[in-house]
Design a protein around this motif. Structure first.
Motif, PDB file in Angstrom:
ATOM      1  N   VAL A 146      41.595  35.041  48.818  1.00  0.00           N
ATOM      2  CA  VAL A 146      42.661  34.641  47.893  1.00  0.00           C
ATOM      3  C   VAL A 146      42.084  34.620  46.481  1.00  0.00           C
ATOM      4  O   VAL A 146      40.991  34.100  46.255  1.00  0.00           O
ATOM      5  N   VAL A 147      42.831  35.212  45.542  1.00  0.00           N
ATOM      6  CA  VAL A 147      42.499  35.100  44.124  1.00  0.00           C
ATOM      7  C   VAL A 147      43.594  34.294  43.453  1.00  0.00           C
ATOM      8  O   VAL A 147      44.757  34.700  43.444  1.00  0.00           O
ATOM      9  N   GLN A 148      43.225  33.157  42.923  1.00  0.00           N
ATOM     10  CA  GLN A 148      44.180  32.300  42.226  1.00  0.00           C
ATOM     11  C   GLN A 148      43.889  32.362  40.734  1.00  0.00           C
ATOM     12  O   GLN A 148      42.789  32.017  40.302  1.00  0.00           O
ATOM     13  N   GLN A 149      44.853  32.832  39.957  1.00  0.00           N
ATOM     14  CA  GLN A 149      44.713  32.805  38.503  1.00  0.00           C
ATOM     15  C   GLN A 149      45.512  31.633  37.976  1.00  0.00           C
ATOM     16  O   GLN A 149      46.724  31.535  38.194  1.00  0.00           O
ATOM     17  N   SER A 150      44.827  30.727  37.308  1.00  0.00           N
ATOM     18  CA  SER A 150      45.469  29.508  36.810  1.00  0.00           C
ATOM     19  C   SER A 150      45.109  29.303  35.353  1.00  0.00           C
ATOM     20  O   SER A 150      44.224  29.962  34.803  1.00  0.00           O
ATOM     21  N   GLN A 151      45.814  28.403  34.730  1.00  0.00           N
ATOM     22  CA  GLN A 151      45.477  27.922  33.393  1.00  0.00           C
ATOM     23  C   GLN A 151      45.343  26.406  33.473  1.00  0.00           C
ATOM     24  O   GLN A 151      46.175  25.735  34.096  1.00  0.00           O
ATOM     25  N   TYR A 152      44.316  25.885  32.855  1.00  0.00           N
ATOM     26  CA  TYR A 152      44.101  24.446  32.860  1.00  0.00           C
ATOM     27  C   TYR A 152      44.006  23.949  31.415  1.00  0.00           C
ATOM     28  O   TYR A 152      43.603  24.701  30.516  1.00  0.00           O
ATOM     29  N   PHE A 163      39.927  32.113  36.966  1.00  0.00           N
ATOM     30  CA  PHE A 163      40.115  32.779  38.250  1.00  0.00           C
ATOM     31  C   PHE A 163      39.349  31.981  39.308  1.00  0.00           C
ATOM     32  O   PHE A 163      38.176  31.646  39.111  1.00  0.00           O
ATOM     33  N   ILE A 164      40.004  31.696  40.425  1.00  0.00           N
ATOM     34  CA  ILE A 164      39.385  30.969  41.529  1.00  0.00           C
ATOM     35  C   ILE A 164      39.546  31.820  42.787  1.00  0.00           C
ATOM     36  O   ILE A 164      40.660  32.164  43.178  1.00  0.00           O
ATOM     37  N   ILE A 165      38.415  32.174  43.415  1.00  0.00           N
ATOM     38  CA  ILE A 165      38.418  33.093  44.545  1.00  0.00           C
ATOM     39  C   ILE A 165      37.770  32.414  45.749  1.00  0.00           C
ATOM     40  O   ILE A 165      36.736  31.750  45.612  1.00  0.00           O
TER      41      ILE A 165
END
Length: 380
Positions: A146-152, A163-165
């Motif tokens: 899973v590749v999660q692209q987020s903004q914090y 990017f969290i993989i």
């Protein structure tokens, strides 16, 4: 990606009054900026490079921190976009003045560099199809991850990309071993890229995260300048808040988090070690800068004063001392585990940076965590 000459005009990218860059044409006779003609105006997303291919202009933008290949005619009218395999980055591009064909190398987190070609005349519905021409053999199954692209939000509310993989179906219980990578300088963008080291970590069940902190080029020159000189502290705060985000979202906790960076990213790791040692368990710094008061005394450090400032200017000394990792070490602090890696013939960052920093940490730390120094011989 700098200059092209066609029909008695020079075509060039410029960020003058356009922090996300625009394409201009310049007469080949002596000309002032007032004589320049805008061909492709600044857009919502920054331009990485351009190239003229026969009678087409190909522009690579970073749209939401991923490549987008746009095609224009010589007057700047949009013709369509080249279809890319997935979100990722272009790490090689070629085209010729007498052909409509282009070739480009594409990479992403689970895709080693792969070569595609496209015919710029074959536009259908605003899209130009790509054909695979050279694929690197890989047994990686992207669907397993899973590749999660987020903004914090950072300390001041600025939203930062991350990017969290990880493998499918992890449990967000705060117990996942996590590795966070960052750079934050010199307009270098943290885009999706393939890394064997990252894949090794992921295959063993780790979480891998990449933060697009200020100082990079993810959103243009303004984003870069927000992490320069006396604003360098914002780079470190962005990275600190990336760690806090990973904790808050349940990916990991301080005891299970490691951070990594090299060169300017090594400086980032050093600043985290000395400012927020309680947020992570281990830091890996490769050929990092750690003495920001004397860095410019070691070639080619004098070339970086535009990015960092210089202690030769008394107005810069205060903010440099305020984060210089070597000078921020305090005796009796429980520092995390640190691995400082350098090379005795490195032509960018002198090995003495790492030697001084690690020696000072070893003398000062009140924890039992290992603080290690490694110097390659005959390498750089």
């Amino acid at each position: 990606n700098g200059l092209e000459v066609r029909g008695g005009k020079i075509y060039s990218l410029t960020n003058m009054n356009a922090p996300k860059w625009k394409l201009v044409s310049i007469p080949t006779v002596p000309a002032e900026p007032g004589d320049w003609q805008t061909v492709i105006p600044e857009g919502d997303w920054p331009v990485e490079f351009f190239q003229i291919v026969k009678d087409r202009i190909v522009v690579n933008r970073l749209e939401n921190v991923a490549a987008k290949l746009e095609v224009y005619d010589m007057k700047g009218q949009a013709l369509g976009n080249v279809a890319l395999p997935t979100f990722g980055m272009i790490d090689g591009f070629a085209g010729e003045s007498e052909s409509n064909l282009i070739a480009y190398s594409f990479t992403s987190f689970f895709y080693p560099s792969t070569v595609y070609k496209a015919d710029l005349e074959n536009v259908s519905g605003g899209e130009i199809a790509s054909q695979l021409t050279l694929k690197i053999t890989s047994d990686i199954q992207p669907e397993d991850y899973v590749v999660q692209q987020s903004q914090y939000p950072s300390y001041d509310g600025t939203m930062v990309n991350i990017f969290i993989i990880h493998k499918n179906r992890i449990v967000l219980d705060g117990d996942n071993p996590t590795l966070l990578y960052g750079y934050g300088g010199f307009q270098q963008s943290m885009t999706p890229y393939f890394s064997r080291r990252a894949m090794t970590w992921l295959e063993r069940g780790g979480v891998y995260a990449v933060a697009g902190i200020r100082g990079g080029g993810e959103y243009g020159e303004d984003w870069h300048q927000a992490g320069m000189l006396d604003r360098k502290f914002q780079v470190f705060k962005d990275f600190e808040y990336a760690m806090r985000f990973l904790h808050k979202q349940g990916y990991t906790r301080p005891e299970r988090l490691a951070i990594e960076g090299g060169s300017n990213g090594g400086l980032l790791v050093g600043a985290m070690v000395t400012s927020v040692p309680y947020l992570f368990a281990a830091g890996v710094g490769s050929v990092g800068l750690y003495d920001m008061i004397r860095y410019h005394k070691f070639p080619p450090g004098e070339l970086w004063t535009g990015e960092y400032g210089s202690a030769d200017n008394y107005t810069d000394t205060g903010f440099l001392l305020g984060y210089s990792p070597y000078h921020q070490i305090i005796k009796g602090v429980k520092y995390p585990a640190v691995y400082g890696h350098t090379a005795d013939t490195d032509t960018r960052v002198h090995w003495v940076h790492t030697a001084k920093f690690i020696a000072a940490l070893q003398a000062a730390s009140a924890s039992n965590a290992p603080i290690l120094f490694h110097r390659d011989s005959g390498a750089g």
